[in-house]
Design an enzyme around this catalytic site. Sequence first.
Site, PDB file in Angstrom:
ATOM      1  N   HIS A 147       0.786  -1.239   0.000  1.00 50.70           N
ATOM      2  CA  HIS A 147       0.000   0.000   0.000  1.00 50.70           C
ATOM      3  C   HIS A 147       0.815   1.285   0.000  1.00 50.70           C
ATOM      4  CE1 HIS A 147      -0.348   0.782   4.628  1.00 50.70           C
ATOM      5  NE2 HIS A 147       0.776   0.155   4.362  1.00 50.70           N
ATOM      6  N   HIS A 148       2.115   1.213   0.243  1.00 49.26           N
ATOM      7  CA  HIS A 148       2.948   2.419   0.132  1.00 49.26           C
ATOM      8  C   HIS A 148       3.479   2.644  -1.286  1.00 49.26           C
ATOM      9  CE1 HIS A 148       2.757   3.118   4.363  1.00 49.26           C
ATOM     10  NE2 HIS A 148       3.434   2.023   4.689  1.00 49.26           N
ATOM     11  N   ALA A 149       3.410   1.642  -2.141  1.00 51.68           N
ATOM     12  CA  ALA A 149       3.945   1.780  -3.497  1.00 51.68           C
ATOM     13  C   ALA A 149       3.069   2.719  -4.313  1.00 51.68           C
ATOM     14  CB  ALA A 149       4.018   0.409  -4.170  1.00 51.68           C
TER      15      ALA A 149
END
Length: 295
Positions: free
Chosen positions: A42-44
């Site tokens: 989810h940080h990408a």
Amino acid sequence: MYFNRATPRAARLAAGGVLALTDAVCEGKLRAGFAIVRPPGHHACSGAMCGFCFLNSVAIAARAALARHPRTVRRVLVLDWDVHHGNGTQEIFDDDDRVLFVSLHRFGKGFFPGTGAPTWAGKDAGRGHTVNLAWAHEGMGDAEYLAAFDALLMPICRQFSPDLVLVSCGFDAAAGDPLGGMALSPLGFAAMAARLSQLANGRVVYALEGGYKPSVAARCTLAVLRLLVGSPELRAVRAAAAAADLTRPSFARLTRGAQHAIESCARSQLPFWSVLATRTRTRTRTPNPELEPEP
């Protein structure tokens, strides 16, 4: 970021696993499912790796569901209960009104990644389709998270009426996680899952995200899985979720930090969701409809 020559294949396998599960749910082969994959995603962002994340598996699955199943999937809810803000998912869908991105996360005091202000609600066509429930304090547990769901998030999600729900399912907000500083129990995660199962005719896909103590993450994963398969011991959790309606006295029993976080999010979302117009007057202090979201 840890990276070696096996990382690209691992990231593709993780994203592919979430994608395959999502396709199976969209095609009616499964009602719901849980992709237990690594690395997380989810940080990408659309053009950058970030925070142990290389490919944003949930975002890929959401975009693919809209493209591959246009007759049955027109609106997708992405809910992220990882303790860290899903900055990559927000960036990818910031201007897309087909995707409602909802995140519950710690915010402020240098907590990674530093994004996810409650005043940010999206941009352009996507204004009102980003909902950031930002906890400014540690120690939030079952009561606080479920109050946020019942008072604010579920009404918004019901009005959005998604055809598919994807959950960025991190367990670093659990009690005992060495990094999150929060206090959710396994039963608390199951209770949130029970609420989400009321949406999209139960078509919900969970994808494992954060979690920094394996034993804690395992217990929380098991609780969600038991909920999904209908274990008898969790029937009461399902029943309570179906009847959930936060009362003013129960809201007043929350810590001031929790009340403030929920109210701050409600103020930013009020211009976009008519369902909040009555609920905010009865459940929280009356918000200011003039307040505009800020980046």
